[in-house]
Design a protein around this motif. Structure first.
Motif, mmCIF file in Angstrom:
data_model
loop_
_atom_site.group_PDB
_atom_site.id
_atom_site.type_symbol
_atom_site.label_atom_id
_atom_site.label_comp_id
_atom_site.label_asym_id
_atom_site.label_seq_id
_atom_site.Cartn_x
_atom_site.Cartn_y
_atom_site.Cartn_z
ATOM 1 N N ASN A 115 -37.889 -96.481 -8.833
ATOM 2 C CA ASN A 115 -37.308 -95.316 -9.507
ATOM 3 C C ASN A 115 -37.289 -94.087 -8.629
ATOM 4 O OD1 ASN A 115 -36.720 -96.724 -11.778
ATOM 5 N ND2 ASN A 115 -38.643 -96.228 -12.808
ATOM 6 N N VAL A 163 -42.225 -101.797 -8.417
ATOM 7 C CA VAL A 163 -41.524 -102.982 -8.900
ATOM 8 C C VAL A 163 -41.364 -103.934 -7.718
ATOM 9 C CG1 VAL A 163 -39.414 -103.832 -9.974
ATOM 10 C CG2 VAL A 163 -40.257 -101.545 -10.533
ATOM 11 N N ASP A 164 -41.560 -105.219 -7.978
ATOM 12 C CA ASP A 164 -41.360 -106.192 -6.892
ATOM 13 C C ASP A 164 -39.866 -106.362 -6.642
ATOM 14 O OD1 ASP A 164 -44.000 -106.727 -6.352
ATOM 15 O OD2 ASP A 164 -44.148 -108.125 -8.037
ATOM 16 N N PRO A 205 -43.587 -104.851 -3.220
ATOM 17 C CA PRO A 205 -43.587 -103.848 -4.297
ATOM 18 C C PRO A 205 -43.049 -102.514 -3.770
ATOM 19 C CG PRO A 205 -45.810 -104.217 -3.494
ATOM 20 C CD PRO A 205 -44.913 -105.114 -2.689
ATOM 21 N N LYS A 241 -43.735 -96.082 -10.865
ATOM 22 C CA LYS A 241 -44.031 -97.497 -11.065
ATOM 23 C C LYS A 241 -43.556 -98.349 -9.874
ATOM 24 C CE LYS A 241 -41.735 -99.782 -14.094
ATOM 25 N NZ LYS A 241 -41.095 -100.059 -15.377
ATOM 26 N N ASP A 260 -32.035 -101.337 -13.618
ATOM 27 C CA ASP A 260 -32.600 -101.178 -14.944
ATOM 28 C C ASP A 260 -32.194 -99.785 -15.447
ATOM 29 O OD1 ASP A 260 -35.491 -100.324 -16.330
ATOM 30 O OD2 ASP A 260 -35.083 -99.310 -14.456
#
Lengths: 162, 513
Positions: free
Chosen positions: B33, B18-19, B29, B16, B70
């Motif tokens: 992960n 993510v910004d 971006p 994925k 996260d």
């Protein structure tokens, strides 16, 4: 710790301590158990149906003591290794440096606590070269400030003297 | 096919974009992960290579740093450190004859001999390839066993959970090194330590000695860092190791066809053994390589080759330790029970991020579960690249003397502990547990069972209380419920077997060989 060592080598009267290491280990456990029982003496035990706060600590402390007792008894029955030599230099300076860090981190900040703690720890080793150690500890502290404070922005006090 | 859908979910989680606000470059971006997975693997290899720095201390240090991440990313990175360390440990074992990690002890036997014969590169190559194979298989095992075990766990009541944990602790005793009595004592001591702090039901303070800082109980990272991190430094300083770095060239890295043929079955057997032992609570992952080495030696046509540079003696154990390191995640992710100290730290990491480990992880956070599983496979692929071409870099690192390493480790530990709660008294407590750890080493107690008892302690107390409330104070509930009784019987049999003198002897042999 000196107390437990002495107890192991002199205890037993006519009986011979055949496994000093386990004997001392057992005495250590007995001491821990006694301490926990003393600390937990005021807690209510309760019943099995609704246990009180003291039920588990007390029963676990009794179990620890029981294992200590078994080890002490076994020390008279089975042969085993002698007590290892206790070299106090390592613990004093390594743990001392950690304590120094704890005392200085808020009062002086990482810029002081880092090098001081690392230099204190160097007394623990024979191989230390002081010039190298001083340069290394200063560079390492700078690196830590860069990594933890600047890059990861953890709230660590860096310099709080002035 | 559920499995494929789940794995697809895992891949999409790992990849994925993510910004992220990158300093100087602005928002862009990034596949966060996968980057975290790479960082984890890199750090894991690094600490695996360095003897005297283990994954436990490293994960404890990095725990506070993951606060801002996260949870999925944080766990992917921490997991990478753990299995990455298994790869790195073999490098040190082969080139320096010192196990970089406890799980690479047996690799020193034949790996270093191969290095002395100028086949260091081949030994490193086969270790990495074997580990990669094992990693792939173990990832599939986790994916396949995850769902059924989770369903099983949902049927468990408090009595079953309690008995399961009792069994886990007994396994930890049986699989630990040294005296069974001492290991049992350490578990009970760990359980006792876990009761320190405020009692959740009555709100009374227990065994806190009136100290404000103890009212929340002993912090897990503080205990782990003291017992493992500091005590390890104390031990290393007292008995300085001699490093016998292989001089000369490492030689070619890729094994020849003949080498591959010779290693194929040992790798397969090692993977199987390691995967099974890794699931078991206790020191399963450590035992795998020993078991694999013993097996290979037993079934070899010419056992005398072992200890003199037999490639099977590297291939089998190296696959076993990597398989075990990964399957150790199964009890944690499905049942919520950590099988060893590293997994116990993972519990800490999960709870910090508000995820309660257990069967509900898979249903409530499927991205986390499958993301982690897939990241392990990708991580293994990365490790192959990190390890083989970069081996020269790792060798250079090994030349850093311990007199410089221990102050550096020390300062990292101090900063890590301080950052957990920004509380200097945590650092003082760590020093205290360092002293305790040193005392335990001197009395030849193993600290690992203590840590495991400590981690399971709170959960066990909760389940015990619940079970006894349900049964109105009668212990017979643990025996009347069939699953619970079965688990307790297994535990009892294991314990009796471990105490039998004849088994005790062969147990010693496994560990000393």
């Amino acid at each position: 710790m000196a107390g437990t060592q002495e107890g192991a080598s002199h205890g037993g009267g006519g009986l011979r301590v055949r496994n000093p290491q386990d004997g001392a280990a057992g005495l250590f456990l007995l001491a821990v158990a006694a301490f926990a029982l003393w600390q937990g003496a005021d807690l209510p035990l309760g019943t099995l149906r609704s246990m009180g706060a003291g039920m588990l600590p007390t029963s676990l402390a009794v179990l620890v003591g029981l294992f200590g007792f078994i080890l002490v008894v076994l020390a008279f029955l089975e042969d085993g290794p002698a007590l290892e030599r206790w070299n106090l230099r390592g613990p004093i300076f390594i743990l001392g440096s950690v304590i120094v860090f704890a005392l200085l981190i808020r009062t002086a900040g990482l810029a002081i606590a880092g090098p001081v703690a690392m230099l204190v720890s160097c007394f623990a080793s024979d191989e230390v070269r002081w010039k190298e150690a001083v340069i290394f500890s200063v560079c390492m502290t700078a690196f830590c400030i860069l990594l933890f404070k600047v890059m990861l922005s953890l709230p660590i006090p860096v310099f709080t003297l002035f | 096919m559920d499995l494929f859908a789940n794995l697809a979910l895992g891949f999409s989680t790992v990849l994925k974009l993510v910004d992220v606000n990158v300093p100087l470059l602005g928002v862009m971006p990034l596949p966060v992960n996968i980057l975290l997975c790479f960082i984890g693997c890199l750090i894991g290899t690094l600490i695996g290579v360095l003897p005297g720095v283990g994954p436990i201390a490293t994960i404890a240090i990095l725990l506070p740093i993951t606060f801002g991440l996260d949870p999925t990313g944080a766990l992917i990175m921490l997991a990478g450190i753990y299995y990455g360390a298994q790869y790195g440990g073999s490098t040190t074992a082969i080139l320096v004859n010192i196990p970089g990690e406890a799980t690479s002890v047996v690799t020193t036997l034949d790996g270093h001999q191969m290095a002395k014969q100028g086949r260091a590169g081949v030994a490193l190559g086969i270790a990495a390839l074997g580990s990669f194979f094992a990693g792939c298989v173990a990832t599939l095992v986790i994916a396949a066993l995850g769902l059924p075990l989770t369903k099983l766990a949902l049927l468990f009541g408090p009595a079953e959970y309690f008995s399961l944990m009792v069994m886990g602790l007994v396994f930890a005793v049986v699989l630990a090194r040294g005296s069974v009595v001492k290991a049992l004592a350490m578990i009970v001591l760990g359980l006792l330590l876990s009761t320190v702090g405020t009692d959740l039901e009555s709100g009374q303070e227990r065994l806190t000695m009136g100290l404000q800082d103890l009212s929340d109980g002993v912090d897990f990272a503080v205990l782990a860092m003291g017992l493992f991190g500091f005590a390890e430094i104390l031990r290393n300083i007292e008995s300085p190791e001699t490093r016998d770095v292989v001089r000369g060239s490492i030689g070619r890295l890729l094994p020849s066809m003949a080498d591959l043929k010779q290693s194929f079955w040992p790798v397969v057997r090692g993977t199987g053994l390691g995967a099974i032992l890794g699931i078991l609570p206790g020191n399963g992952a450590v035992l795998g390589p020993f078991a694999s080495y013993t097996l290979e030696k037993k079934i070899a046509k010419d056992p005398r080759r072992f200890g003199r540079g037999a490639i099977e003696g590297v291939a089998g154990p190296e696959s076993a330790n990597n398989a075990g390191a990964q399957t150790a995640f199964i009890p944690l992710l499905t049942l919520g029970i950590p099988p060893n100290a590293v997994m116990a730290l993972m519990v800490g990491a999960m709870t910090i991020h508000g995820i309660i480990p257990g069967p509900q992880v898979m249903t409530k956070n499927p991205n986390l579960f499958w993301g982690m599983v897939v990241s392990m496979w990708i991580g293994n692929l990365m490790l192959l690249i990190i390890n083989l071409p970069l081996v020269g870099l790792w060798v250079k690192l090994l030349k850093v003397p311990y007199r410089l390493m221990f102050p550096a480790i020390l300062i990292f530990c101090c900063i890590g502990i301080y950052s957990i709660n920004n509380n200097p008294s945590d650092v003082l407590f760590t020093a205290f547990f360092g002293l305790i750890g040193y005392v335990l080493i001197k009395f030849s107690f193993e600290p690992a069972p203590l840590l495991l008892g400590f981690v399971l302690g709170k959960l066990m107390e909760e389940k015990l209380r619940q079970a006894l409330i349900l049964s109105r104070g009668s212990f017979s509930t643990f025996i009347e419920r069939p699953v619970s009784a079965g688990l307790l019987v297994v535990a009892a049999i294991m314990l009796v077997l471990a105490l039998l003198p004849s088994i005790q002897k062969s147990r010693d042999e496994v560990f000393t060989e």
